[in-house]
Design a protein around this motif. Structure first.
Motif, PDB file in Angstrom:
ATOM      1  N   HIS A   1       0.816  -1.225   0.000  1.00 45.67           N
ATOM      2  CA  HIS A   1       0.000   0.000   0.000  1.00 45.67           C
ATOM      3  C   HIS A   1       0.846   1.271   0.000  1.00 45.67           C
ATOM      4  O   HIS A   1       0.797   2.052   0.962  1.00 45.67           O
ATOM      5  N   GLU A  55       0.247   3.902  -1.404  1.00 43.35           N
ATOM      6  CA  GLU A  55      -0.618   5.084  -1.361  1.00 43.35           C
ATOM      7  C   GLU A  55      -0.795   5.634   0.062  1.00 43.35           C
ATOM      8  O   GLU A  55      -1.329   6.733   0.249  1.00 43.35           O
ATOM      9  N   GLU A  72       1.684   9.340   1.313  1.00 43.12           N
ATOM     10  CA  GLU A  72       1.318  10.763   1.246  1.00 43.12           C
ATOM     11  C   GLU A  72       0.458  11.184   2.436  1.00 43.12           C
ATOM     12  O   GLU A  72       0.827  12.108   3.162  1.00 43.12           O
TER      13      GLU A  72
END
Lengths: 165, 165
Positions: free
Chosen positions: A73, A75, A78
């Protein structure tokens, strides 16, 4: 003790420390409702949800860093590592994040169990071969211990999500 | 690497981790006024003063545990280890406690620096010779790593004593 025994002892210390911290975090969050986990750990401080995302991202990055393949993961970086809490980037629902935590730790733990003692003394992907030659303590074992210490820091904060005794 | 090199690397990892956590705590409390340090880390939770006393007592106990001689402030155990915060036992003034923290860590660090790498793999006084023979990972290195992890847990809480960014 011979060389092999010393290394086995050292690896056991580090791996046990890792499992103990991750086990404590899992036990803590398993005992919290989604609402309790979403709350701030103290007024104006990071939420439990943010800290869980942060720790999940950090654990996921080990997969890359230790050359175990593609992390699950990316993602998460950020919204949970590069930006502070209360940012408006897209994030997984709290139930999804709980699943990511378990899923990533299962992958990490499988790889940990498969490592030889000697492999812990090898270089990881965040240090160059040149730097590692000069600083041989920057090995995988060091990273595992550092991550256990880092997790403990946030676990101390996350205990404040529990109702007062 | 040979046996000696592996052990030196391992000891550096653990000793560096110890110094990093203790250094962060010292830096944090040095940046707090007595009033800030005396405050609760979160509403209804342990005060910074209590946590500093707790960590000071834990470090002081290492002196005994590692056979380095008599510890300096055994009177800290009752009010900061055995009893929860807000107990009415006699306690040092906050300025005195700051001195104890520095004084005890200076003694501990002097002993740490004087240890050979092999000595870290030896038994400490909280494990019997019989148990140590069966569980050779219960050595001084293990205790040092555990103490760094424990300190990190409370450091995470003590960061909440700082004004919000």
């Amino acid at each position: 003790m011979n060389n092999t025994d010393f290394n086995a002892v050292t690896v056991k210390i580090a791996v046990d420390a890792w499992h103990m911290q991750m086990g404590r975090i899992s036990k803590l969050i398993d005992g919290l409702t989604d609402e309790q986990l979403a709350a701030d750990t103290a007024p104006g401080r990071n939420s439990g949800y943010y800290l869980l995302g942060h720790l999940t991202a950090v654990n996921d990055r080990l997969i890359d860093m230790f050359g175990w393949g593609a992390r699950l993961h990316p993602e998460l970086d950020e919204p949970f590592l590069f930006k502070p809490d209360k940012n408006d980037l897209p994030k997984p629902a709290i139930g999804e994040l709980r699943s990511y935590w378990s899923e990533i730790n299962a992958v990490v733990n499988t790889h940990i169990e498969s490592m030889t003692a000697a492999a812990w003394f090898e270089r990881h992907n965040a240090v160059t071969a040149e730097d590692f030659a000069k600083e041989p303590h920057r090995n995988k074992l060091n990273v595992l211990v550092s991550r256990a210490i880092h997790a403990s820091n946030h676990l101390g904060q996350m205990t404040y999500l529990q109702p007062k005794a």
